[in-house]
Design an enzyme around this catalytic site. Structure first.
Site, mmCIF file in Angstrom:
data_model
loop_
_atom_site.group_PDB
_atom_site.id
_atom_site.type_symbol
_atom_site.label_atom_id
_atom_site.label_comp_id
_atom_site.label_asym_id
_atom_site.label_seq_id
_atom_site.Cartn_x
_atom_site.Cartn_y
_atom_site.Cartn_z
ATOM 1 N N LYS A 192 0.861 -1.188 0.000
ATOM 2 C CA LYS A 192 0.000 0.000 0.000
ATOM 3 C C LYS A 192 0.890 1.228 0.000
ATOM 4 O O LYS A 192 1.662 1.465 0.918
ATOM 5 C CB LYS A 192 -0.923 0.048 1.217
ATOM 6 N N GLU A 268 9.950 0.875 10.582
ATOM 7 C CA GLU A 268 10.985 1.903 10.435
ATOM 8 C C GLU A 268 10.277 3.231 10.681
ATOM 9 O O GLU A 268 9.440 3.647 9.880
ATOM 10 C CB GLU A 268 11.611 1.808 9.043
ATOM 11 N N CYS A 302 13.363 10.695 7.744
ATOM 12 C CA CYS A 302 13.225 10.153 9.093
ATOM 13 C C CYS A 302 14.524 10.300 9.867
ATOM 14 O O CYS A 302 14.523 10.425 11.086
ATOM 15 C CB CYS A 302 12.815 8.691 9.011
ATOM 16 N N GLU A 399 9.690 15.265 15.908
ATOM 17 C CA GLU A 399 10.151 15.166 14.531
ATOM 18 C C GLU A 399 9.398 16.232 13.734
ATOM 19 O O GLU A 399 8.199 16.100 13.493
ATOM 20 C CB GLU A 399 9.803 13.759 14.017
HETATM 21 P P1 NAD Z 1 1.851 8.034 8.670
HETATM 22 O O1 NAD Z 1 2.686 7.205 9.553
HETATM 23 O O2 NAD Z 1 0.453 8.287 9.107
HETATM 24 O O3 NAD Z 1 1.759 7.376 7.197
HETATM 25 C C1 NAD Z 1 2.675 6.461 6.674
HETATM 26 C C2 NAD Z 1 1.929 5.337 5.980
HETATM 27 O O4 NAD Z 1 1.108 4.677 6.928
HETATM 28 C C3 NAD Z 1 0.996 5.789 4.869
HETATM 29 O O5 NAD Z 1 1.012 4.843 3.820
HETATM 30 C C4 NAD Z 1 -0.353 5.793 5.550
HETATM 31 O O6 NAD Z 1 -1.432 5.624 4.662
HETATM 32 C C5 NAD Z 1 -0.221 4.605 6.466
HETATM 33 N N1 NAD Z 1 -1.136 4.630 7.618
HETATM 34 C C6 NAD Z 1 -1.588 5.710 8.297
HETATM 35 N N2 NAD Z 1 -2.437 5.328 9.277
HETATM 36 C C7 NAD Z 1 -2.547 3.989 9.214
HETATM 37 C C8 NAD Z 1 -3.270 3.012 9.945
HETATM 38 N N3 NAD Z 1 -4.082 3.349 10.941
HETATM 39 N N4 NAD Z 1 -3.132 1.714 9.615
HETATM 40 C C9 NAD Z 1 -2.323 1.352 8.609
HETATM 41 N N5 NAD Z 1 -1.604 2.231 7.871
HETATM 42 C C10 NAD Z 1 -1.711 3.528 8.163
HETATM 43 O O7 NAD Z 1 2.588 9.378 8.400
HETATM 44 P P2 NAD Z 1 1.953 10.767 7.874
HETATM 45 O O8 NAD Z 1 0.691 11.103 8.584
HETATM 46 O O9 NAD Z 1 1.891 10.710 6.416
HETATM 47 O O10 NAD Z 1 3.070 11.770 8.379
HETATM 48 C C11 NAD Z 1 3.027 12.168 9.727
HETATM 49 C C12 NAD Z 1 4.393 12.240 10.320
HETATM 50 O O11 NAD Z 1 5.028 10.972 10.223
HETATM 51 C C13 NAD Z 1 5.349 13.174 9.615
HETATM 52 O O12 NAD Z 1 5.184 14.487 10.007
HETATM 53 C C14 NAD Z 1 6.662 12.619 10.017
HETATM 54 O O13 NAD Z 1 7.019 13.116 11.289
HETATM 55 C C15 NAD Z 1 6.413 11.137 10.116
HETATM 56 N N6 NAD Z 1 6.871 10.392 8.913
HETATM 57 C C16 NAD Z 1 7.960 9.612 9.043
HETATM 58 C C17 NAD Z 1 8.433 8.926 7.951
HETATM 59 C C18 NAD Z 1 9.642 8.060 8.026
HETATM 60 O O14 NAD Z 1 10.265 7.790 7.011
HETATM 61 N N7 NAD Z 1 9.996 7.559 9.199
HETATM 62 C C19 NAD Z 1 7.802 9.038 6.715
HETATM 63 C C20 NAD Z 1 6.644 9.827 6.615
HETATM 64 C C21 NAD Z 1 6.203 10.489 7.731
#
Ligand code: NAD
Length: 500
Positions: A192, A268, A302, A399
């Protein structure tokens, strides 16, 4: 100072068509079961560039059924490892052939500089698949010298159906970190993509189809987290889930895995990486590296070096020069040559980063430069530098995921080790020193998954990456990533004639 805001008004049109917007399930592009679609945006303008099939639990069910069949009935796990590797190599060649389109699509949908996509990320993307293709026929078990009259061997077998959930900051690179090892080990996949960046994963799926990947081996579902993502993480027929994203969502994934079928989990997650500039530092070089460590990819990494600890002896000079460097950072249309920084990914992230900047100002850190949006449309933010940052400020703890550098002063190595390690995160650290003893002391004392000494963001396919503490579970890339996608089976046979 920056590329003029006026230049943002005439956006450069990327040279690529958006051809793939449906789910990729069982080797076919198909509409969502519900028929629904959601918008993909251009973060330069906030305009919609495509409508993409919106996945929910039913689409995930269909994709998992296809992956299950391809795993249980083959041919993928039963094909020779060499044949699997050849398909991955063919895919990498196709990536090279379509590098321009993939890079354009990646930058269009994510806002990252086109030069970064084309010259760095696409070559890495192909390289990662060649690296994992190389592993496919070198995965094998051991013969174990057990006590007693038995012949004992281990078989390293694929886990089964792997669910993979990736973020928006490096859509293709994250795809490779997940799909590469899973395929090399003989698993089938339901991936996904992030709802912000669905386009390049679908293009890559098309190239896999062209490379001869059998139907059902790789399925790509677009959609948001709480519906499609959660359906995948809690699916009873998924054997393993790999996730990259925020720590908050990582906890949800772990819970969904535990409450469903105890599928194996690798995570991660977030980071708040210290970048430590020691007293012997050549300040100009330290400033450049610290700048890169934080501002690369609009600060959306990250592992960003988001706590810049500077020794008091070089602190004033460092702050002055870090500000000067940030003021020369070229912000603008990611398709314009020479642009270093494009827009943030989305209006949510844009608002979130501006909120952290406000919190920095209110907590009496010194705003050296930046602090505002850049231009009047899209999600551009001025490169921002804070000095006099204290460990207990929100900008030193959370972050931020944006172009905001926080500079903190320290007096000695013991103190900086203690302070660097107080974070709930433990993803990475940078050390800038010429003193070998200092480098050795710091690299052993820091509780993080990667230490970069006099370098940063070195992401070779063979180097493991992952976090201590709340930055995650497990390691991706390198030999370590294979164990995420393998089961170990012990096979014990009595020996007829133990004398031999
Ligand atoms: P997120 O963790 O919500 O999203 C990452 C992935 O997880 C996306 O594909 C999203 O659709 C999926 N996801 C979200 N909620 C889910 C759930 N309940 N069940 C299963 N999958 C789910 O991140 P975001 O909201 O896009 O970004 C928020 C914060 O996350 C950013 O501000 C940043 O601090 C952090 N972030 C970290 C990384 C990293 O590489 N570690 C990458 C993106 C964002």
């Amino acid at each position: 100072r920056f590329s003029t805001a006026a230049a943002l008004e005439e956006t450069i049109t990327p040279s690529v068509q958006i051809s793939y917007t449906q789910h990729f399930i069982n080797g076919q592009f198909v509409d969502a079961a519900s028929g629904k679609t959601f918008p993909a945006y251009d973060p330069r303008t906030g305009e919609v560039i495509a409508r993409v099939a919106e996945g929910d639990a039913e689409d995930v069910n269909r994709a998992v059924a296809a992956a299950r069949k391809a795993f249980d009935e083959g041919p993928w796990p039963k094909m020779s490892a060499y044949e699997r590797s050849l398909i991955m190599l063919r895919f990498a060649d196709l990536v090279d052939k379509h590098r321009g389109e993939l890079a354009a699509l990646e930058s269009w949908n994510s806002g990252k500089p086109y030069e970064q996509s084309a010259k760095s990320e696409l070559p890495s993307f192909a390289r990662l698949f060649r690296y994992y293709a190389g592993w496919a026929d070198k995965i094998h078990g051991l013969t174990v010298p057990a006590d007693g009259k038995h012949h004992v061997q281990t078989l390293h077998e694929p886990i089964g159906v792997a669910g993979q959930i990736i973020p928006w900051n490096f859509p293709l690179i994250m795809f490779a970190w997940k799909v590469g090892p899973a395929l090399a080990c003989g698993n089938t996949i339901v991936l996904k993509s992030a709802e912000q960046t669905p386009l390049t994963a679908l293009y890559a799926a098309k190239l896999f189809q062209e490379a001869g990947l059998p139907p059902g081996v790789l399925n790509v579902v677009s959609g948001d987290g709480p519906s499609a993502g959660a359906a995948l993480a809690s699916h009873m027929d998924v054997d393993k889930i790999a996730f990259t994203g925020s720590t908050e969502t990582g906890k949800i994934i772990l819970e969904l895995a535990a409450k469903s079928n105890l599928k194996q989990v690798t995570l991660e997650l977030g980071g708040k990486s210290p970048f430590i500039v020691c007293e012997d530092a050549e300040v100009d070089k330290a400033v450049d590296l610290a700048h890169f460590a934080l501002f690369f990819n609009q600060g959306q990494c990250c592992c960003a070096g988001s706590r810049t600890y500077v020794h008091e002896r070089v602190y004033d000079e460092f702050v002055e020069k870090a500000k000067a460097r940030a003021l020369t950072r070229v912000v603008g249309d990611p398709f314009r040559k020479g642009v270093e920084q494009g827009p943030q990914i989305s209006s949510e992230q844009f608002e979130k980063v501006l909120g952290y900047i406000k919190s920095g100002v209110e907590s009496s850190a010194t705003l050296e430069c930046g602090g505002q949006r850049f231009g009047s449309r899209g999600y551009f933010i001025q490169p921002t530098v804070f000095s006099n940052v204290q460990d207990d400020m929100l900008i030193a703890q959370d972050e931020i995921f944006g172009p905001v550098q926080s500079i903190l002063k320290f007096k000695n190595i013991d103190e900086v080790i203690r302070r660097a390690n107080t974070s709930r995160y433990g993803l990475a650290a940078g050390i800038f020193t010429k003193n070998l003893d200092t480098a050795n002391t710091l690299s052993r004392a820091l509780r993080v998954g990667t230490v970069w000494i006099n370098c940063f963001d070195v992401f070779d396919a063979a180097i493991p990456f992952g976090g201590y503490k709340m930055s995650g579970i497990g390691r991706e890339k390198g030999i370590y990533s294979l164990s995420n996608y393998l089961q170990v089976k012990a096979v014990v046979t009595p020996l007829k004639n133990p004398a031999w």
